[in-house]
Scaffold this active site. Sequence first.
Site, PDB file in Angstrom:
ATOM      1  N   LYS A   1     -10.091  -8.684   6.982  1.00 25.70           N
ATOM      2  CA  LYS A   1     -10.976  -8.052   7.615  1.00 25.70           C
ATOM      3  C   LYS A   1     -11.136  -7.441   9.103  1.00 25.70           C
ATOM      4  O   LYS A   1     -10.477  -6.995   9.001  1.00 25.70           O
ATOM      5  CB  LYS A   1     -11.102  -9.426   9.300  1.00 25.70           C
ATOM      6  CG  LYS A   1      -9.579  -9.487   9.117  1.00 25.70           C
ATOM      7  CD  LYS A   1      -8.888 -10.275  10.326  1.00 25.70           C
ATOM      8  CE  LYS A   1      -7.906 -10.474  10.500  1.00 25.70           C
ATOM      9  NZ  LYS A   1      -7.419 -11.494  12.125  1.00 25.70           N
TER      10      LYS A   1
ATOM     11  N   HIS B   1       1.026  -1.013   0.077  1.00 25.91           N
ATOM     12  CA  HIS B   1      -0.239  -0.346   0.216  1.00 25.91           C
ATOM     13  C   HIS B   1       0.407   1.465   0.242  1.00 25.91           C
ATOM     14  O   HIS B   1       0.368   2.480  -0.798  1.00 25.91           O
ATOM     15  CB  HIS B   1      -1.217   0.293   1.134  1.00 25.91           C
ATOM     16  CG  HIS B   1      -3.015  -1.093   0.537  1.00 25.91           C
ATOM     17  ND1 HIS B   1      -2.138  -2.295   1.179  1.00 25.91           N
ATOM     18  CD2 HIS B   1      -3.159  -0.607   0.596  1.00 25.91           C
ATOM     19  CE1 HIS B   1      -3.880  -2.669   0.274  1.00 25.91           C
ATOM     20  NE2 HIS B   1      -3.853  -1.540   0.272  1.00 25.91           N
TER      21      HIS B   1
HETATM   22  S1  SF4 Z   1      -8.292 -17.059  14.097  1.00 22.37           S
HETATM   23 FE1  SF4 Z   1      -6.970 -16.494  15.276  1.00 22.37          FE
HETATM   24  S2  SF4 Z   1      -4.858 -16.623  14.798  1.00 22.37           S
HETATM   25 FE2  SF4 Z   1      -6.179 -16.784  12.661  1.00 22.37          FE
HETATM   26  S3  SF4 Z   1      -6.007 -14.896  12.229  1.00 22.37           S
HETATM   27 FE3  SF4 Z   1      -7.862 -14.941  13.193  1.00 22.37          FE
HETATM   28  S4  SF4 Z   1      -7.464 -13.876  15.556  1.00 22.37           S
HETATM   29 FE4  SF4 Z   1      -4.984 -14.657  13.891  1.00 22.37          FE
END
Ligand code: SF4
Lengths: 294, 195
Positions: free
Chosen positions: B103, B36
């Site tokens: 996310k 980025h």
């Molecule tokens: S599932 Fe748990 S270990 Fe995997 S990215 Fe999400 S917070 Fe991190």
Amino acid sequence: MRSHDRYTEVFLEMLQRASTQLPDDVVAALRRGRDLEEDGSLAQKALDTILMNVDLAREQTAPICQDTGTPVVWVHHPVGVSTRLIENSMIEAVQRATARQYLRPNAVHTLTGKNTGTGSGAGIPSLHFQEWDHPEVEVRLILKGGGSENVGSQHKLPDNRLGAGRDLEGVRRVVLDALVQAQGKGCAPGTLGICIGGDRVSGYEESKRQLLRRLEDTNPIPELARLEERIFREGNELGIGPMGFGGKTTLLGVKIGTLDRLPACYFVTISYMCWAGRRAGVSISEGGDVTWLS
Amino acid sequence: MAELKLPVSEDEIRALHVGDAVELTGRMITGRDAAHKWLIEAFREDVAPYLKDTVIYQCGPVVRKNPDGSYVFVAAGPTTSIREEPYEADVMCRYGLRGVIGKGGMGPKTLAGLERCGGVYFHAVGGAAQVLAHAVKKVERVFMLEEFGVPEALWVIDVARFPVMVTMDSHGRSLHDEVDAASREKLKELLALEA
Ligand code: SF4
């Protein structure tokens, strides 16, 4: 024989299991959550994807999540067993698990930013030892991912903003507030490991150790059992939901332990474990025979 | 689940709303912190065609190199998006990106950028490394691999039925803001009960 080679072999298998097979109680909790969510909702779709991912990882013996975390390990051992031998075996097992891609190279030198490439580093894996009266060596671990580690927090009671005093009601208040602050970060739904009391170091360790407990167990201390149950229920009423999409499944479990404290201190320490609640345990007899623990 | 083909037009993107679940099929590109920053420092002619009318996936994949020199995505979950908040809207508008996959959601600057330039924020399921890696059918090429390393490089990938959820749209809506506000209300209620 509990030799270096035997320990290393057993620990390697333990790391592989932890990284690729989600414990059955965690899977069951995810399924229950999935069935509670409204049909067709984003929350339900997220849980469907998670459950599909869990199956795929198990079938292919591949990491459930690409962040395979820090192995945090608790060892119980009889008198006369070398803890250094166990520690060195665990480090070697982490390195071998990393070479085989059960673990990601996850140790970065803090000053240079350079990845050690081996999976191990200063303080990684993290081990805790305690002597006990039994002849077996018992080893339990969690894989603690970075996203979930980032949402852990430590609070000092009283907290006037929340009207939280130095009692279990105060604990409830700071924990629910912390859950709202974290929202869906750290890949909800997850499990809270909480320590009431202790100091700033022991509080975090105990809060993480709580994450070894099975989700369906009952706290032997009745008032803590009631508090766990209440925070679980109210935490899920907050409506944050899987990934923070909104929904009924924000928490899979709440586990609370206590340590004694200084009169002047009252800490509440929260460790958060994401949906990928990876843990494993093993008991090793004097002869080197192995029993897997759930 | 509705399927959305990449590259995608601005009209198709503006037809999406918060709450839609879609599966993406076609070509996209990965990029995280280093990428980025690099895309903003100067206009990168060679990469620009791979950004136009598609989406950038904020992901630091685990990649295996085959003996024949080709690459396979072994694990490929999304990384936390908010770190790109200072850059994302500018990258999007400058290169004609139609969206982001990540996310945790993003902030007001990105939300305004989505509205202004016609984009959406797709949320992938955090931690679903295997499901998402299996949706990556082919690695077409890679930019800045030497300089940035595997997780930070810009990987041009072909995906099929890559599952994502719209959580921020081009109409000014953010599911993250809505859930945040609603949960704060509920918290007030829960804490006041005992007051
Ligand atoms: S599932 Fe748990 S270990 Fe995997 S990215 Fe999400 S917070 Fe991190």
